[in-house]
Each structure stands twice: as C-alpha cells, then as structure tokens.
Design a protein around this motif. Structure first.
Motif, PDB file in Angstrom:
ATOM      1  N   UNK A  70     -14.174   1.505   3.514  1.00  0.00           N
ATOM      2  CA  UNK A  70     -14.756   2.741   2.596  1.00  0.00           C
ATOM      3  C   UNK A  70     -13.404   3.756   1.587  1.00  0.00           C
ATOM      4  N   UNK A  71     -12.489   4.161   2.796  1.00  0.00           N
ATOM      5  CA  UNK A  71     -11.664   4.166   2.784  1.00  0.00           C
ATOM      6  C   UNK A  71     -10.577   4.263   1.997  1.00  0.00           C
ATOM      7  N   UNK A  72     -10.964   2.615   2.048  1.00  0.00           N
ATOM      8  CA  UNK A  72      -9.951   1.480   1.168  1.00  0.00           C
ATOM      9  C   UNK A  72     -10.718   1.922   0.068  1.00  0.00           C
ATOM     10  N   UNK A  73     -12.094   1.841  -0.287  1.00  0.00           N
ATOM     11  CA  UNK A  73     -12.267   2.319  -2.137  1.00  0.00           C
ATOM     12  C   UNK A  73     -11.610   3.228  -2.649  1.00  0.00           C
ATOM     13  N   UNK A  74     -11.998   4.322  -1.975  1.00  0.00           N
ATOM     14  CA  UNK A  74     -11.684   5.722  -2.500  1.00  0.00           C
ATOM     15  C   UNK A  74     -10.274   6.260  -2.526  1.00  0.00           C
ATOM     16  N   UNK A  75      -9.431   5.526  -1.787  1.00  0.00           N
ATOM     17  CA  UNK A  75      -7.429   4.878  -1.902  1.00  0.00           C
ATOM     18  C   UNK A  75      -7.482   4.389  -3.234  1.00  0.00           C
ATOM     19  N   UNK A  76      -7.565   3.493  -3.485  1.00  0.00           N
ATOM     20  CA  UNK A  76      -7.622   2.229  -4.717  1.00  0.00           C
ATOM     21  C   UNK A  76      -8.367   3.105  -5.688  1.00  0.00           C
ATOM     22  N   UNK A  77      -9.102   3.605  -5.843  1.00  0.00           N
ATOM     23  CA  UNK A  77      -9.793   3.945  -6.904  1.00  0.00           C
ATOM     24  C   UNK A  77      -8.963   5.354  -7.420  1.00  0.00           C
ATOM     25  N   UNK A  78      -8.231   5.997  -5.879  1.00  0.00           N
ATOM     26  CA  UNK A  78      -7.375   7.600  -6.640  1.00  0.00           C
ATOM     27  C   UNK A  78      -6.160   6.835  -6.962  1.00  0.00           C
ATOM     28  N   UNK A  79      -5.728   5.820  -6.598  1.00  0.00           N
ATOM     29  CA  UNK A  79      -4.560   5.744  -6.958  1.00  0.00           C
ATOM     30  C   UNK A  79      -4.247   4.965  -8.672  1.00  0.00           C
ATOM     31  N   UNK A  80      -5.513   4.224  -9.289  1.00  0.00           N
ATOM     32  CA  UNK A  80      -5.769   3.205 -10.540  1.00  0.00           C
ATOM     33  C   UNK A  80      -5.815   5.416 -10.921  1.00  0.00           C
ATOM     34  N   UNK A  81      -7.184   5.786 -11.116  1.00  0.00           N
ATOM     35  CA  UNK A  81      -6.932   7.052 -11.422  1.00  0.00           C
ATOM     36  C   UNK A  81      -5.232   7.909 -11.801  1.00  0.00           C
ATOM     37  N   UNK A  82      -4.500   8.336 -10.791  1.00  0.00           N
ATOM     38  CA  UNK A  82      -3.556   8.274 -10.560  1.00  0.00           C
ATOM     39  C   UNK A  82      -2.586   8.151 -11.712  1.00  0.00           C
ATOM     40  N   UNK A  83      -2.524   6.887 -11.643  1.00  0.00           N
ATOM     41  CA  UNK A  83      -0.997   6.300 -11.853  1.00  0.00           C
ATOM     42  C   UNK A  83      -1.454   5.237 -13.190  1.00  0.00           C
ATOM     43  N   UNK A  84      -2.953   5.913 -14.063  1.00  0.00           N
ATOM     44  CA  UNK A  84      -3.282   5.811 -15.214  1.00  0.00           C
ATOM     45  C   UNK A  84      -3.284   4.199 -15.768  1.00  0.00           C
ATOM     46  N   UNK A  85      -3.264   3.367 -14.199  1.00  0.00           N
ATOM     47  CA  UNK A  85      -3.118   2.512 -15.323  1.00  0.00           C
ATOM     48  C   UNK A  85      -5.289   1.388 -15.298  1.00  0.00           C
ATOM     49  N   UNK A  86      -6.211   2.526 -15.400  1.00  0.00           N
ATOM     50  CA  UNK A  86      -7.565   2.631 -16.160  1.00  0.00           C
ATOM     51  C   UNK A  86      -7.687   3.607 -16.677  1.00  0.00           C
ATOM     52  N   UNK A  87      -8.610   4.029 -18.229  1.00  0.00           N
ATOM     53  CA  UNK A  87      -8.097   5.500 -18.620  1.00  0.00           C
ATOM     54  C   UNK A  87      -9.232   6.453 -18.219  1.00  0.00           C
ATOM     55  N   UNK A  88      -9.314   7.488 -17.888  1.00  0.00           N
ATOM     56  CA  UNK A  88      -9.686   8.182 -16.822  1.00  0.00           C
ATOM     57  C   UNK A  88     -10.485   8.545 -17.538  1.00  0.00           C
ATOM     58  N   UNK A  89     -11.367   7.997 -19.219  1.00  0.00           N
ATOM     59  CA  UNK A  89     -12.730   7.673 -19.178  1.00  0.00           C
ATOM     60  C   UNK A  89     -13.747   6.682 -18.419  1.00  0.00           C
ATOM     61  N   UNK A  90     -12.774   5.879 -17.468  1.00  0.00           N
ATOM     62  CA  UNK A  90     -13.277   4.934 -16.722  1.00  0.00           C
ATOM     63  C   UNK A  90     -14.103   5.244 -15.573  1.00  0.00           C
ATOM     64  N   UNK A  91     -13.532   7.093 -15.027  1.00  0.00           N
ATOM     65  CA  UNK A  91     -14.453   7.126 -14.403  1.00  0.00           C
ATOM     66  C   UNK A  91     -14.869   8.388 -14.121  1.00  0.00           C
ATOM     67  N   UNK A  92     -15.885   8.812 -12.688  1.00  0.00           N
ATOM     68  CA  UNK A  92     -16.524   9.870 -12.557  1.00  0.00           C
ATOM     69  C   UNK A  92     -16.193  10.148 -11.414  1.00  0.00           C
TER      70      UNK A  92
END
Length: 193
Positions: free
Chosen positions: A23-45
C-alpha cells in the motif's frame, strides 16, 4: 466491579506487513508521478490516507501496474536517458536469536506517522530536484532472486537504468518499518552542473 483495559494490538504478521508495504508503494509511486509531472495533474484525484491528502491516479491500468515495484525510474521520453531513480529497498527484520522474550510490537499509528513523513518528504523534493522540461515516461524495476517465480509474460530482464555516478546526486529519504519489514528510501537524480 468491571475494569476496562486498553485493547491489545496484535503483532503485525508477514501478510499484514506485506500489505502495508504494498500500500505504501502505491501511494509513494503516485506521489512521485504527480510531483514530477510524469502525468498531467488532471489524471489524479485526492484521497485521504495516513491522516493527510494524497493524490492517486484515476487510470485503472496504471494503478494495477503500480501494485508491484521497488525502483521507479523517470526517463526522458525522447532520449531514453534516466533522469531520476527512486529506490525503495525492503529489508526483513530478523528477531534477535538470543532473546527468549518477544520483541515489542510497533504501534500502527507510529508506522503510519513514518509513512506520512516519507510521503511529505517526497512532495518536498520538488524544492531541490532539477526541473524536468522534457516529456517523460517511467519504468518500474523489481529486483528478485534468480529462483523467484515471476510472471514471464509481464516481466522481462532489463538494464538497471542507473545514472552515471559523475552526473548524479543522491538523497537518502526517511525510512519506515513494521514489525517485519524496514523500507529504506532514496532518490538519485541526473545533475550536470
């Protein structure tokens, strides 16, 4: 006369620890991908987790892909050069062999506070990591024993996507532990100064 006792927490089992780590890995990966702009912010909730708001992908295929990883590498989409390498190293905590008494159990609230600290630290890395202007993609690397049963149709041997030592900086992040596992985190990033 009735007495009230504080509830006793069960020790975290291997299965429970694996679940917390996954579960930690899931949230850590999502945080990295959002913070580093790998995906547009609209792709996250936003979801509430560990007593804070965490952004997670809305893409089910990506969410399923992120369910298993140890190293997340952000790569330039055009040149295929590794820009950042996020490492989450899992170590099994071995109980002392000379002790006959059980180890003290770590409260889940303490584990969640440690996880919260790592996620906050990942968010704060934007203050020192180089700005990435190029379009990027990412790759997930999992290191296993040669004897491990891995899904042949999903996993392939690959280059470690390391960043040359002369062009990289490393920052050790906080860690967290359960009664069974200890997770050490760090980020290496391309730095040409």
């Amino acid at each position: 006369m009735a007495t009230s006792q504080a509830p006793t927490r069960q020790a975290i089992t291997l299965k429970g620890s694996c679940s917390l780590v996954t579960e930690f890995f899931k949230y850590a990966a999502n945080t990295v991908l959002f913070q580093r702009g790998v995906y547009p912010s609209d792709d996250f909730h936003m979801v509430k987790k560990y007593g804070q708001t965490v952004l997670v992908t809305q893409d089910l295929a990506l969410e399923n892909y992120l369910d298993r990883f140890l190293v997340l590498v952000i790569i330039s989409k055009d040149s295929r050069v590794p820009l950042e390498r996020w490492v989450f190293d899992i170590n099994v905590i071995e109980p002392p062999s000379d002790s006959t008494e059980p180890s003290p159990q770590k409260p889940e609230s303490e584990i969640q506070a440690e996880i919260r600290s790592i996620l906050k630290q990942i968010v704060s890395t934007v203050t020192f990591l180089p700005i990435i202007d190029d379009p990027t993609v990412f790759n997930i690397l999992a290191y296993t024993k040669d004897s491990a049963d891995v899904p042949a149709d999903e996993w392939v041997d690959t280059d470690p996507l390391a960043i040359e030592a002369s062009k990289s900086q490393q920052v050790k992040l906080r860690s967290f532990s359960t009664d069974v596992h200890r997770i050490e985190a760090m980020v290496a990033y391309r730095y040409e100064g």
